[in-house]
Each structure stands twice: as structure tokens, then as C-alpha cells.
Design a protein around this motif. Structure first.
Motif, PDB file in Angstrom:
ATOM      1  N   LYS A 158      64.657  20.795 103.228  1.00  0.00           N
ATOM      2  CA  LYS A 158      65.559  19.794 103.817  1.00  0.00           C
ATOM      3  C   LYS A 158      65.010  18.396 103.609  1.00  0.00           C
ATOM      4  O   LYS A 158      65.742  17.466 103.254  1.00  0.00           O
ATOM      5  CB  LYS A 158      65.738  20.068 105.314  1.00  0.00           C
ATOM      6  N   LEU A 193      67.050  31.404 109.681  1.00  0.00           N
ATOM      7  CA  LEU A 193      66.429  30.526 108.679  1.00  0.00           C
ATOM      8  C   LEU A 193      67.291  30.402 107.430  1.00  0.00           C
ATOM      9  O   LEU A 193      67.036  29.560 106.590  1.00  0.00           O
ATOM     10  CB  LEU A 193      65.045  31.062 108.309  1.00  0.00           C
ATOM     11  N   ILE A 210      54.844  30.471 115.925  1.00  0.00           N
ATOM     12  CA  ILE A 210      55.977  29.898 115.208  1.00  0.00           C
ATOM     13  C   ILE A 210      56.721  28.870 116.042  1.00  0.00           C
ATOM     14  O   ILE A 210      57.315  27.928 115.522  1.00  0.00           O
ATOM     15  CB  ILE A 210      56.919  31.038 114.752  1.00  0.00           C
ATOM     16  N   ASP A 211      56.646  29.020 117.381  1.00  0.00           N
ATOM     17  CA  ASP A 211      57.468  28.150 118.230  1.00  0.00           C
ATOM     18  C   ASP A 211      56.976  26.724 118.225  1.00  0.00           C
ATOM     19  O   ASP A 211      57.698  25.818 118.608  1.00  0.00           O
ATOM     20  CB  ASP A 211      57.479  28.678 119.658  1.00  0.00           C
ATOM     21  N   LEU A 223      57.274  34.473 108.886  1.00  0.00           N
ATOM     22  CA  LEU A 223      58.419  33.727 109.407  1.00  0.00           C
ATOM     23  C   LEU A 223      58.090  32.249 109.538  1.00  0.00           C
ATOM     24  O   LEU A 223      58.929  31.390 109.262  1.00  0.00           O
ATOM     25  CB  LEU A 223      58.846  34.303 110.760  1.00  0.00           C
ATOM     26  N   ILE A 272      65.774  36.293 113.294  1.00  0.00           N
ATOM     27  CA  ILE A 272      65.095  35.032 112.985  1.00  0.00           C
ATOM     28  C   ILE A 272      65.282  34.695 111.502  1.00  0.00           C
ATOM     29  O   ILE A 272      65.549  33.544 111.138  1.00  0.00           O
ATOM     30  CB  ILE A 272      63.597  35.112 113.353  1.00  0.00           C
ATOM     31  N   SER A 273      65.164  35.713 110.643  1.00  0.00           N
ATOM     32  CA  SER A 273      65.338  35.483 109.202  1.00  0.00           C
ATOM     33  C   SER A 273      66.728  34.966 108.908  1.00  0.00           C
ATOM     34  O   SER A 273      66.915  34.057 108.098  1.00  0.00           O
ATOM     35  CB  SER A 273      65.109  36.780 108.437  1.00  0.00           C
ATOM     36  N   GLN A 285      61.796  26.014 104.686  1.00  0.00           N
ATOM     37  CA  GLN A 285      63.139  25.480 104.930  1.00  0.00           C
ATOM     38  C   GLN A 285      63.079  24.007 105.320  1.00  0.00           C
ATOM     39  O   GLN A 285      63.880  23.199 104.849  1.00  0.00           O
ATOM     40  CB  GLN A 285      63.838  26.289 106.034  1.00  0.00           C
ATOM     41  N   GLY A 325      72.584  27.309 106.320  1.00  0.00           N
ATOM     42  CA  GLY A 325      72.650  26.113 105.492  1.00  0.00           C
ATOM     43  C   GLY A 325      72.043  26.279 104.115  1.00  0.00           C
ATOM     44  O   GLY A 325      71.871  25.310 103.395  1.00  0.00           O
ATOM     45  N   LYS A 326      71.712  27.471 103.748  1.00  0.00           N
ATOM     46  CA  LYS A 326      71.123  27.695 102.425  1.00  0.00           C
ATOM     47  C   LYS A 326      72.175  27.555 101.344  1.00  0.00           C
ATOM     48  O   LYS A 326      73.297  28.005 101.531  1.00  0.00           O
ATOM     49  CB  LYS A 326      70.487  29.076 102.372  1.00  0.00           C
ATOM     50  N   GLU A 370      58.333  30.780 106.168  1.00  0.00           N
ATOM     51  CA  GLU A 370      59.742  30.623 105.799  1.00  0.00           C
ATOM     52  C   GLU A 370      60.344  29.375 106.454  1.00  0.00           C
ATOM     53  O   GLU A 370      61.038  28.592 105.817  1.00  0.00           O
ATOM     54  CB  GLU A 370      60.496  31.865 106.258  1.00  0.00           C
ATOM     55  N   LYS A 404      63.246  40.353 114.042  1.00  0.00           N
ATOM     56  CA  LYS A 404      62.829  39.677 112.813  1.00  0.00           C
ATOM     57  C   LYS A 404      64.037  39.361 111.935  1.00  0.00           C
ATOM     58  O   LYS A 404      64.133  38.259 111.384  1.00  0.00           O
ATOM     59  CB  LYS A 404      61.855  40.575 112.056  1.00  0.00           C
ATOM     60  N   PHE A 409      62.631  22.908 115.229  1.00  0.00           N
ATOM     61  CA  PHE A 409      63.662  22.315 114.378  1.00  0.00           C
ATOM     62  C   PHE A 409      63.794  20.840 114.727  1.00  0.00           C
ATOM     63  O   PHE A 409      63.862  19.985 113.876  1.00  0.00           O
ATOM     64  CB  PHE A 409      64.995  23.029 114.576  1.00  0.00           C
ATOM     65  N   LEU A 418      60.201  31.418 120.078  1.00  0.00           N
ATOM     66  CA  LEU A 418      60.981  32.160 119.081  1.00  0.00           C
ATOM     67  C   LEU A 418      60.515  33.602 118.961  1.00  0.00           C
ATOM     68  O   LEU A 418      61.310  34.505 118.704  1.00  0.00           O
ATOM     69  CB  LEU A 418      60.839  31.443 117.744  1.00  0.00           C
TER      70      LEU A 418
END
Lengths: 149, 102
Positions: free
Chosen positions: B89, A145, B2-3, B78, A141-142, B85, A148-149, B81, A138, B7, A3
Motif C-alpha cells: 500500500k 489480508l 501481530i496485534d 501472518l 485473518i488471511s 500488505q 483490496g488485493k 503477510e 487463520k 492497520f 488479532l
């Protein structure tokens, strides 16, 4: 796929531009240096230095393999070497200078302040461009994220 | 980095090979989800520690570029974050299940 690939690519460019900035600063600082080193007992003025950059390609097979596995696209940048500008030195008439030759001329470094200033601005703008690219990555990526909020 | 928090977990939470008739115990399911979550939190923690170390070496004047510091901080942010998330979920799903009339 990693990512934060974009981060690493931009980060390598930022490091390279910082290094370039250091070299340009050194050129400007030594614009009047007449005694950089001695050759056969004679002082030689400072030679202008130029940065050479190359893509940051993996050197070992394992790295190459890892990149292929991760589906890595694009490559960062790195400074491959710093070369010295071979253009002739400036001759300035200044008989009172301790390094003047018998005709009163002093060899001054082949640094052109105007050229260095342009390079300086170029390095600054490149740095900014890479920061912008990083911020765009950035933001992307943000945004991902926020799905689906 | 981060990777490593994905998900889709690297190992499916429910083994895809298991046929539906073959009952998977709730405890087993909880355990595999737990390990997935733990791994993610561990990675997050490692990243925060990395930022901390960079911060320290920057403050005491070691040769750290400013952008290295800020980029590491951004990466950690990130990751956080992403972890938040995933937690949201998971909790949402849990509450949905708990609301079920029995």
C-alpha cells in the motif's frame, strides 16, 4: 482487540488435550501395576488418574484490567488438577502373584482399558476440533489480508 | 505479536489536532511514518526470532509441544503477510504521487 486471540485460546486447548492424552497413556501403561506406592507397609496398586479442566481466567487484577482494555472475549482452558479415581480396585484370583493376599486374590488397578480407549479417542478428536478452530481463525485473518488485493 | 502492527497506527501519522492551515513539514511527516514502519518491522523481527528460538529448542529435544512451534510459525507468517500488505500500500501510494505531472 488482539488479532491472534483465537490462536491463544486454541493453543491452550491443544496443550490441555495433550496433557490429558499423557494422563490417559499413563493409565493404560499402568493398567497392571500392582506396586504404585506403599501404605502402612503394604503395596497399593496404581489408581486411575483423571484430568480436571477449568477456564483460564486471569488471576491478577492487572491481567483482568489488561483483558478488559483489549476487549478480550472468551477464555482459554487450563488443567486445574489431576485427581485420583477412588473407585474400588479390581480383585483378580492369581495365587502365584507375589502381591496376592492369603486367599489368593490380587488387587489390580481400577483402570478399565475400554474406558481409557474411549477417553483416548475423545482426547484425539478434541485436539482435532481445536486444530480445525485454529485453522478457521487463520483462514479468517488471511482473508482479511486479501482485502483490496 | 501481530496485534502490535495495526492497520491504523496507534499514533496518527498526521497529528489530528494540527489544523490544516498549520503546515506540517514533509520531513516531519516522513519521520513519523518512518518510525511507524520501523516499529512494525521490529515487531516482525522479534516474532521471527521467537520462532527461531522455539525451533532450536525443539530440534535439540527440549520440552516444546509441536503445536506451540507451528502456531508461533503461523503467527509469524501472518505478521509477515500483514507487513507485506502494508508495504504494498505504501509503495502504491508513493508511486501514485511520483506519477504526478508537475
Amino acid at each position: 482487540m488482539k488479532l491472534t486471540n483465537g490462536f491463544d485460546i486454541s493453543a491452550s486447548a491443544l496443550t490441555a488435550q495433550r496433557f490429558r492424552m499423557d494422563v490417559i497413556s499413563s493409565n493404560i501403561a499402568n493398567a497392571d501395576t500392582t506396586r504404585a506406592r506403599t501404605v502402612n507397609g503394604r503395596w497399593v496398586p496404581y489408581q486411575r488418574k483423571v484430568v480436571v479442566m477449568e477456564p483460564n481466567r486471569p488471576t491478577s487484577f492487572s491481567q483482568l484490567f489488561q483483558n478488559a482494555l483489549n476487549g478480550q472475549a472468551g477464555e482459554g482452558v487450563r488443567v486445574s488438577r489431576v485427581i485420583e479415581d477412588d473407585s474400588p480396585f479390581r480383585l483378580v484370583y492369581n495365587p502365584t502373584h507375589p502381591d496376592a493376599d492369603e486367599n489368593g486374590y490380587v488387587q489390580m488397578p481400577n483402570v478399565d482399558i475400554l474406558k481409557e480407549m474411549v477417553d483416548l479417542i475423545s482426547a484425539t478428536r478434541s485436539y482435532e476440533a481445536n486444530v480445525t478452530a485454529l485453522n478457521a481463525t487463520k483462514a479468517m485473518i488471511s482473508k482479511a489480508l486479501e482485502i483490496g488485493k | 505479536m501481530i496485534d502490535t502492527i495495526r492497520f491504523a497506527p496507534a499514533k496518527p501519522v498526521v497529528p489530528s489536532g494540527a489544523n490544516p492551515g498549520n503546515k506540517l513539514g514533509a520531513a516531519e511527516l516522513a519521520k513519523s511514518f518512518n518510525s511507524f514502519l520501523n516499529e512494525a518491522i521490529d515487531n516482525l523481527n522479534r516474532q521471527q526470532a521467537e520462532v527461531n528460538a522455539l525451533n532450536q529448542s525443539f530440534v535439540i529435544g527440549e520440552a516444546v509441544d509441536v503445536h506451540q512451534l507451528t502456531i508461533a510459525a503461523e503467527k509469524a507468517f501472518l505478521s509477515l503477510e500483514l507487513a507485506v500488505q502494508v508495504r504494498n500500500k505504501a509503495i502504491e501510494a508513493y508511486q501514485e504521487i511520483m506519477r504526478m505531472q508537475i
